[in-house]
Design a protein around this motif. Structure first.
Motif, PDB file in Angstrom:
ATOM      1  N   SER A 138       0.972  -1.143   0.027  1.00  0.00           N
ATOM      2  CA  SER A 138       0.121   0.065   0.009  1.00  0.00           C
ATOM      3  C   SER A 138       0.884   1.203   0.010  1.00  0.00           C
ATOM      4  CB  SER A 138      -0.899   0.150   1.316  1.00  0.00           C
ATOM      5  OG  SER A 138      -1.649  -1.231   1.253  1.00  0.00           O
ATOM      6  N   PHE A 140       2.606   2.930  -2.105  1.00  0.00           N
ATOM      7  CA  PHE A 140       3.926   2.907  -2.529  1.00  0.00           C
ATOM      8  C   PHE A 140       4.684   4.025  -3.112  1.00  0.00           C
ATOM      9  CE2 PHE A 140       6.751   2.220  -6.411  1.00  0.00           C
ATOM     10  CZ  PHE A 140       7.778   1.531  -5.790  1.00  0.00           C
ATOM     11  N   VAL A 155       1.599  -2.951  -6.674  1.00  0.00           N
ATOM     12  CA  VAL A 155       1.145  -1.994  -5.917  1.00  0.00           C
ATOM     13  C   VAL A 155      -0.354  -2.359  -5.532  1.00  0.00           C
ATOM     14  CG1 VAL A 155       0.566   0.226  -5.196  1.00  0.00           C
ATOM     15  CG2 VAL A 155       2.630  -0.275  -6.161  1.00  0.00           C
ATOM     16  N   LYS A 157      -3.261  -1.012  -4.984  1.00  0.00           N
ATOM     17  CA  LYS A 157      -3.911   0.395  -5.077  1.00  0.00           C
ATOM     18  C   LYS A 157      -5.514   0.116  -5.301  1.00  0.00           C
ATOM     19  CE  LYS A 157      -2.861   4.684  -6.225  1.00  0.00           C
ATOM     20  NZ  LYS A 157      -2.001   5.700  -5.465  1.00  0.00           N
ATOM     21  N   LEU A 310       1.860  -0.076 -11.042  1.00  0.00           N
ATOM     22  CA  LEU A 310       1.248   1.065  -9.897  1.00  0.00           C
ATOM     23  C   LEU A 310      -0.292   0.957  -9.953  1.00  0.00           C
ATOM     24  CD1 LEU A 310       3.261   3.952 -10.872  1.00  0.00           C
ATOM     25  CD2 LEU A 310       3.665   2.426  -9.114  1.00  0.00           C
TER      26      LEU A 310
END
Length: 620
Positions: A138, A140, A155, A157, A310
């Motif tokens: 979390s 990142f 990540v 997200k 991401l």
């Protein structure tokens, strides 16, 4: 001609190279993975049973095992939901060093924040130059891997903005979002992530309220006060203020059952447990993405050349059953949405009627053909059953007859010789004692004792066998008074001090003679096994459990080891030697048989040196 031949030969060699090099490379990889499989270490931040990381693990392991590399997979759990301050990291580091110091993994995969923090913090001492692939990380930032090489991953997200937009579309009167998160590192990271992205939708006119750290009871108390115009959005919430641990599904069920407003989510693990839906991230898919990156590294790509993912894919998913509760229709959903708990189609709604009707029609059509055949088989079966029943009846009558013959032999043919032996022993003892040596007198006395014990044993066997045959004559009995009368008759046989107490008002409907046998055996044992106490204490009492009265008799005597409890009520089984305590090992078997005969049950609890308690029930 020579030039053409040369060109043809060259083309053939090139074609052969193109065809054989990939085959050779695949063979080499296959052979290497077979005889030297890659060693993969998975560091899971939490514990088995925590839904999100379980799904991540499932996605990682399934992808790795389906890759064709036959990897050697090792998993370790950091238990950071139970130890949220991560004070155990140094101890865990020593464990990892001991287990993998010489057997170093080829790659490390971390699941969620604490595992990643651990891997980076101790990388030089544990995983120096070993690639690290993370998942579920979390909030990142590139600064988190500053100075590190060989680190990449996926990540976590959560699509908070997308979920709130969906909620606003389906609830135009939405004014407030109550956000739940725990105060572990993961929970605080998810809050930070939300605080960074939610200002983008300030134009929606929605306020966002974050609860402080609370127990789950305090959270549900707040939830129950929420009014229309509010939704609840749990983030990472796996531990409350009191240290209680929750899976995603458990939290969703607790919150939704206490809420009169919709509950949304950003993770698919909560769907189907009371949440309406949202833009959902799925743990298994998250793990699959991380495993895909790990496989690329194992096959030779540099981790530094693989960009961090991401924005993992989230899917719009909703629960049709919860939608109906809050007046949301499929037309209100985004076009690419998925739904669970959809109402069944026509066939599924009426499958039972359709199937039964089809079967009935088929049976009607074919019944004419099968009726005579079935009738004949039925008659044959009835005749065979009747013959078998006659045979069983004859066998049962023969067995009963044999049992009665055996009991007669025991009561007459065996008892008579014993009485003669005892009579002659008594005559020898009374009339010839003076002429017998002391040793002979001792043997004679033992003979008399032995015949008495044998006679008592036979009587007990007969009593045990006859319990199931005797008719019950139920009368109103006062167990306390009956036990006191029996105790007063037993206590003169013992030299040690014994105190007996009984509760008042223990009235039962039972066979008085049989209950006297029960209490006589239990009290005799209690008196016998308390002989080494300065003051022996015996108590008869009762209590009510699950609307049933349970009676018990307890003592402070020698007790027994519960590992031998199965022997306790078996005939001729003794938990103490004859030298320690006399008896023939059949008294408790008689007691249990009587209780069962009354429709009750019996059990015991004890410990060596701490006395024993015998429990029994007597249904009205």
């Amino acid at each position: 001609m020579q030039l053409k031949a040369c060109l043809r030969k060259t083309l053939l060699l090139l074609l052969l190279a193109v065809l054989t090099v990939p085959f050779g490379a695949d063979s080499a990889v296959s052979a290497e993975s077979k005889f030297n499989p890659p060693k993969i270490l998975i560091l899971n931040s939490y514990h088995q049973g925590y839904t999100w990381s379980d799904k991540e693990m499932e996605g990682v392991i399934t992808t790795l095992r389906n890759s064709g590399l036959t990897p050697e997979i090792h998993s370790e759990f950091l238990d950071s939901k139970y130890f949220p301050k991560n004070e155990h990291f140094d101890l865990f580091k020593n464990l990892i060093s001991f287990k993998y110091g010489e057997k170093r993994p080829d790659i490390v995969i971390t699941l969620d924040d604490p595992a990643f923090v651990f891997a980076i913090q101790y990388r030089k001492s544990l995983f120096d130059k070993i690639p690290v692939v993370f998942a579920g990380l979390s909030d990142f930032e590139q600064a988190m891997v500053k100075g590190e090489t060989g680190v990449t991953g996926v990540v976590e997200k959560q699509d908070v903005v997308g979920t709130v937009k969906y909620a606003k579309k389906m609830h135009p009167d939405l004014k407030e979002v109550l956000i739940l998160h725990d105060f572990t590192s993961t929970g605080l990271s998810s809050r930070k992530e939300a605080e960074e992205v939610l200002p983008r939708i300030a134009s929606l006119g929605i306020s966002f309220r974050y609860l402080p750290e609370m127990t789950i009871d305090e959270v549900t108390a707040v939830v129950r006060t929420l009014k229309p115009g509010t939704i609840i959005l749990p983030f990472s919430y796996g531990r409350d203020k009191a240290g209680r641990i929750f899976t995603h599904s458990e939290l969703a069920e607790i919150v939704s059952k206490n809420a009169s407003v919709p509950v949304y989510s950003t993770k698919v693990e909560r769907l189907g447990h009371g949440v309406l839906g949202g833009s959902l991230l799925e743990g298994r898919a998250h793990g699959e993405e991380a495993a895909g990156i790990a496989l690329r590294v194992l096959r030779g790509e540099s981790p530094d050349a693989i960009p961090v993912i991401l924005h993992p894919k989230s899917v719009a998913m909703f629960d049709r059953k919860v939608m109906s509760r809050f007046g949301v229709t499929p037309a209100d959903l985004p076009g690419d949405s998925q739904m669970i708990n959809n109402p069944p189609g026509f066939y599924r709604q009426h499958a039972t009627v359709i199937n039964i009707s089809s079967v009935i029609i088929l049976v009607i059509i074919s019944s004419t053909f099968f009726m005579n055949l079935a009738n004949k088989r039925r008659m044959d079966a009835e005749e065979a059953l009747l013959q078998a029943e006659r045979g069983r009846t004859m066998m049962l009558e023969a067995a009963n007859s044999e049992m009665e013959s055996f009991l007669y032999a025991v009561s007459h043919d065996l008892q008579a010789p014993l009485r003669r032996i005892n009579s002659y022993s008594t005559i020898l003892s009374d009339e010839y004692a003076a002429s017998l040596e002391a040793q002979a007198q001792f043997y004679l006395e033992r003979l008399k004792v032995g015949t008495s014990e044998m006679s008592a044993l036979i009587n007990n066997i007969l009593a045990l066998a006859n319990i199931s045959k005797k008719e019950l004559f139920r009368t109103r009995c006062n167990l306390g008074k009956l036990a006191l009368d029996i105790f007063n008759g037993l206590v003169p046989q013992f030299t040690h001090s014994i105190t007996f107490t009984a509760d008042e008002g223990m009235m039962v409907d039972a066979d008085r003679k049989m209950m006297k046998t029960v209490l006589d055996n239990l009290l005799l044992n209690a008196c016998k096994f308390t002989r080494d106490r300065v003051v022996a204490e015996i108590h008869l009492g009762s209590y009510v459990k699950e609307q049933q009265t349970v009676f018990f008799l307890s003592d402070n005597g020698a007790g027994f080891d519960m590992q031998y409890i199965e022997k306790l009520f078996a005939p001729f089984q003794r938990l103490h030697s004859e030298a320690e305590y006399t008896g023939n090992g059949i008294g408790l078997a008689i007691v249990q048989r009587i209780i069962i005969r009354h429709g009750g049950r019996m059990w015991a609890e004890s410990a060596p040196g701490e006395g024993a308690t015998f429990f029994f029930t007597l249904p009205s």
